[in-house]
Design a protein around this motif. Structure first.
Motif, short mmCIF file in Angstrom:
data_model
loop_
_atom_site.label_atom_id
_atom_site.label_comp_id
_atom_site.label_asym_id
_atom_site.label_seq_id
_atom_site.Cartn_x
_atom_site.Cartn_y
_atom_site.Cartn_z
N PHE A 194 -16.94 -21.34 8.35
CA PHE A 194 -17.39 -20.05 7.81
C PHE A 194 -16.96 -19.72 6.44
CE2 PHE A 194 -15.00 -15.93 6.92
CZ PHE A 194 -15.92 -15.37 6.78
N PHE A 195 -16.01 -20.76 5.28
CA PHE A 195 -15.74 -20.59 4.53
C PHE A 195 -16.68 -21.24 3.38
CE2 PHE A 195 -11.36 -19.17 6.51
CZ PHE A 195 -11.78 -17.63 4.96
N LEU A 196 -17.27 -22.26 3.69
CA LEU A 196 -18.05 -23.11 3.10
C LEU A 196 -19.20 -22.63 2.55
CD1 LEU A 196 -18.26 -26.26 1.14
CD2 LEU A 196 -19.39 -26.52 3.51
N ALA A 197 -19.85 -21.95 3.36
CA ALA A 197 -20.81 -21.43 3.55
C ALA A 197 -20.48 -19.93 2.83
CB ALA A 197 -21.34 -20.42 4.79
N PHE A 198 -19.45 -19.15 2.70
CA PHE A 198 -19.05 -18.23 2.09
C PHE A 198 -19.25 -18.65 0.08
CE2 PHE A 198 -16.22 -15.73 -0.56
CZ PHE A 198 -17.03 -14.98 -1.27
N MET A 199 -18.64 -19.94 0.19
CA MET A 199 -18.35 -20.58 -1.33
C MET A 199 -19.14 -20.45 -2.11
SD MET A 199 -14.93 -20.24 -1.94
CE MET A 199 -13.62 -19.14 -0.99
N LEU A 200 -20.42 -22.04 -1.09
CA LEU A 200 -21.58 -21.87 -1.87
C LEU A 200 -22.34 -20.85 -2.54
CD1 LEU A 200 -22.82 -25.39 0.45
CD2 LEU A 200 -22.10 -24.96 -1.70
N ALA A 201 -22.26 -20.15 -1.44
CA ALA A 201 -22.90 -18.60 -1.65
C ALA A 201 -23.22 -18.45 -3.24
CB ALA A 201 -23.16 -17.67 -0.27
N ILE A 202 -21.77 -18.20 -3.41
CA ILE A 202 -20.90 -17.69 -4.45
C ILE A 202 -21.20 -18.86 -6.04
CG2 ILE A 202 -20.25 -15.50 -3.68
CD1 ILE A 202 -16.84 -16.98 -4.14
N THR A 242 -14.95 -24.97 -3.35
CA THR A 242 -15.82 -25.63 -2.73
C THR A 242 -15.31 -27.01 -2.61
OG1 THR A 242 -17.05 -23.23 -3.57
CG2 THR A 242 -18.01 -25.35 -2.83
N VAL A 243 -15.33 -27.97 -3.37
CA VAL A 243 -15.01 -28.88 -3.96
C VAL A 243 -13.94 -29.79 -2.23
CG1 VAL A 243 -14.48 -31.15 -4.86
CG2 VAL A 243 -15.35 -29.50 -5.71
N GLY A 244 -12.57 -28.43 -2.54
CA GLY A 244 -11.58 -28.23 -1.05
C GLY A 244 -12.41 -28.62 0.55
N TYR A 245 -13.10 -27.05 0.36
CA TYR A 245 -13.65 -27.57 2.15
C TYR A 245 -14.54 -28.96 2.26
CZ TYR A 245 -12.08 -22.74 2.53
OH TYR A 245 -11.12 -21.46 2.73
N ARG A 329 -7.62 -29.68 -2.20
CA ARG A 329 -7.15 -29.68 -1.07
C ARG A 329 -7.20 -28.25 -0.37
NH1 ARG A 329 -2.13 -33.32 1.57
NH2 ARG A 329 -3.02 -35.05 0.27
N PHE A 330 -7.67 -27.42 -1.28
CA PHE A 330 -7.57 -25.74 -0.96
C PHE A 330 -8.32 -25.66 0.59
CE2 PHE A 330 -9.39 -21.60 -0.82
CZ PHE A 330 -8.38 -21.20 -1.78
N SER A 331 -8.05 -24.26 1.16
CA SER A 331 -8.61 -24.49 2.25
C SER A 331 -7.82 -23.22 3.06
CB SER A 331 -8.89 -25.64 3.58
OG SER A 331 -9.20 -24.99 4.64
N ASN A 332 -8.77 -21.95 3.10
CA ASN A 332 -8.11 -20.95 4.08
C ASN A 332 -7.55 -21.63 5.46
OD1 ASN A 332 -7.74 -17.94 2.06
ND2 ASN A 332 -10.05 -18.92 1.88
N LEU A 333 -6.82 -20.31 5.62
CA LEU A 333 -6.42 -20.80 7.14
C LEU A 333 -5.64 -22.27 7.49
CD1 LEU A 333 -8.38 -18.21 8.26
CD2 LEU A 333 -5.96 -17.94 8.17
N THR A 334 -5.73 -22.74 6.98
CA THR A 334 -5.44 -23.73 7.25
C THR A 334 -3.77 -24.76 6.37
OG1 THR A 334 -6.56 -25.30 5.38
CG2 THR A 334 -7.17 -24.70 7.66
N HIS A 335 -3.10 -25.60 7.12
CA HIS A 335 -2.20 -26.61 6.24
C HIS A 335 -2.54 -27.90 5.99
CE1 HIS A 335 1.64 -28.84 5.93
NE2 HIS A 335 1.68 -29.54 7.15
N ARG A 336 -2.78 -28.90 4.59
CA ARG A 336 -2.96 -29.83 4.42
C ARG A 336 -2.82 -30.54 3.60
NH1 ARG A 336 -9.34 -28.33 2.10
NH2 ARG A 336 -8.98 -30.84 2.62
N GLY A 337 -0.86 -30.24 3.85
CA GLY A 337 -0.50 -30.35 2.91
C GLY A 337 0.27 -29.89 1.85
#
Length: 443
Positions: A194-202, A242-245, A329-337
């Motif tokens: 969901f979020f990678l599509a949005f990020m690449l779009a903007i 975007t790089v994070g996703y 490591r950025f990402s919504n709704l997740t734990h990545r550290g």
């Protein structure tokens, strides 16, 4: 856990005796990405390279230096949290069946995401068409390279039977599987899809707007300068996000530990993004009708324009810094550290806080062009509701990340030392509570 108020006072005045918990990402990682991006932006501005391909190169210029820093300097691939034992790879014959099952699960996941993109025509219009083009170009390589990657990685994983394997086992029907692991796997990929599509779009619009902006007379124009700098800050935020996703890889220790399992967390996050956004034009929480912005209300007030512009740029810089602090490591709704440095040593929610302060200051909802008290009240109430959405998002993130002991240690340290939590505690009279869960995650 017993809390001694006297000890708390001593540790507040002596940081050396109460060190901040270590961050999962070093400061150098984000700086490396920013330096790489800055170099490409200088080239792009010099030669007018404002197109979508140039915007993609900007992602490479941001991501590659971060990966090099993380591997060469920080040696993140050696972190125990990767779950990798580099010293004793297993024979391929021992892990081949596991890898085949995992690849089946991965391909099923990616096929499901592709099917959703294909059915939802929303993804093939406007800026999202660029994101779909990127996925179409990348898909063949992704499917092909996943085979050697999984075969190579599974030989080194301490426990290779992850959520993808359990999904593959369910698909093939040849192994017992864990439904909770499958659900966790699907949640993680739902976030990324969901979020990678949005990020690449903007990515292209923000990048192009920053590169194309004219510099003629900008230093003497508070509005033009502020808008250009704000555009640049948002471009940095989007690039790092975007790089994070994209860079969600276990060997880089940037894999998703868990995705938020709470429905409220998903609901209140998704309504902040298209196609579910409620704050957009004409949406139920659109507070803009009848209002204007700071440039309208302060027109002709040069000093106030400079001051307000500087504050808005600072708030946007904090917002971008909150994303930059995650490195890749950025990402919504997740734990990545757990992130504990930068603005996350001031407040648990620097992005949410700075974003909402920006909206209140730039919009001034109590001031309306219609002169109607009703419009002023409506705009103020709706903007308060928008802020409430982010408050609930923060609380659901706190609940999710609170399961991690490292996170709880960070949260308790924040209660004792961070400026914003201590200010809030002073204003509200709230005392420190051991075990209180805050967040080191942002949007």
């Amino acid at each position: 856990m017993y809390h001694d108020p006297a000890l708390a006072r001593e540790t507040q005045s002596d940081p050396a005796s109460d060190p901040r918990p270590k961050s999962a990402v070093s400061t150098g990682t984000g700086i490396a990405g920013l330096v790489g991006m800055g170099a490409w932006l200088a080239v792009a501005r010099s030669y007018g390279l404002d197109g979508p391909y140039s915007a993609l190169i900007n992602l490479l210029a941001c991501g590659i230096p971060m990966v090099l820093w993380a591997v060469i300097v920080d040696k993140v691939h050696r972190n125990p949290s990767t779950g990798i034992d580099w010293s004793a790879p297993k024979p391929l014959s021992d892990t081949l069946d596991i890898s085949i099952t995992k690849i089946a699960g991965l391909w099923l996941t990616w096929g499901g995401i592709a099917a959703i993109y294909a059915v939802c025509r929303f993804y093939w219009t406007g800026n999202f068409a660029f994101a779909m083009w990127c996925f179409q170009v990348a898909a063949p390589a992704l499917f092909i390279l996943s085979v050697p990657y999984v075969l190579w990685l599974d030989r080194r994983l301490i426990e290779p039977k992850d959520g993808a394997w359990h999904l593959g086992a369910w698909l093939l029907g040849n192994q017992p599987h864990d439904e909770s692991a499958i659900h966790s796997h699907l949640r993680s990929w739902a976030v990324k899809g969901f979020f990678l599509a949005f990020m690449l779009a903007i990515v292209p619009p923000g990048f192009g707007g920053f590169i194309r902006a004219s510099s003629d007379g900008i230093l003497g124009n508070p509005i033009a300068l502020a808008n250009w700098l704000i555009t640049g800050m948002f471009m940095i935020d989007v690039a790092f996000a975007t790089v994070g996703y994209i860079l969600t890889f276990r060997p880089l220790d940037s894999h998703i530990r868990s995705a938020n399992p709470y429905m409220a967390g998903w609901a209140f996050a998704l309504i902040c993004y298209p196609p579910f956004i409620l704050m957009g034009n004409g949406g139920p929480l659109d507070y803009h009708p009848g209002t204007s912005d700071w440039t309208h209300w302060l027109a002709g007030q040069t000093i106030l324009l400079w001051i307000t512009g500087a504050i808005l740029v600072t708030l946007t810089a904090i917002y971008a810094w909150a994303t930059l602090a995650f490195g890749f490591r950025f990402s919504n709704l997740t734990h990545r550290g757990i992130i504990t440095h930068g603005p996350y040593s001031w407040t648990r929610h620097p992005a949410y806080l700075s974003k909402n302060l920006f909206w209140w200051l730039s919009t001034c909802p109590l001031l309306v062009t219609t002169g109607s008290i009703y419009d002023a009240v409506r705009a103020t109430v709706l903007l308060a509701c928008v802020s409430g959405v982010y408050y609930i998002r923060a609380k659901t993130e706190e609940r999710h990340l609170g399961a991690d002991p490292d996170y709880r240690a960070y949260s308790e340290w924040m209660e004792r030392n961070a400026p914003v939590p201590r200010l809030v505690a002073c204003i509200t009279g709230r005392k420190f509570r051991p075990g209180y869960a805050g967040t080191a995650h942002s949007d």
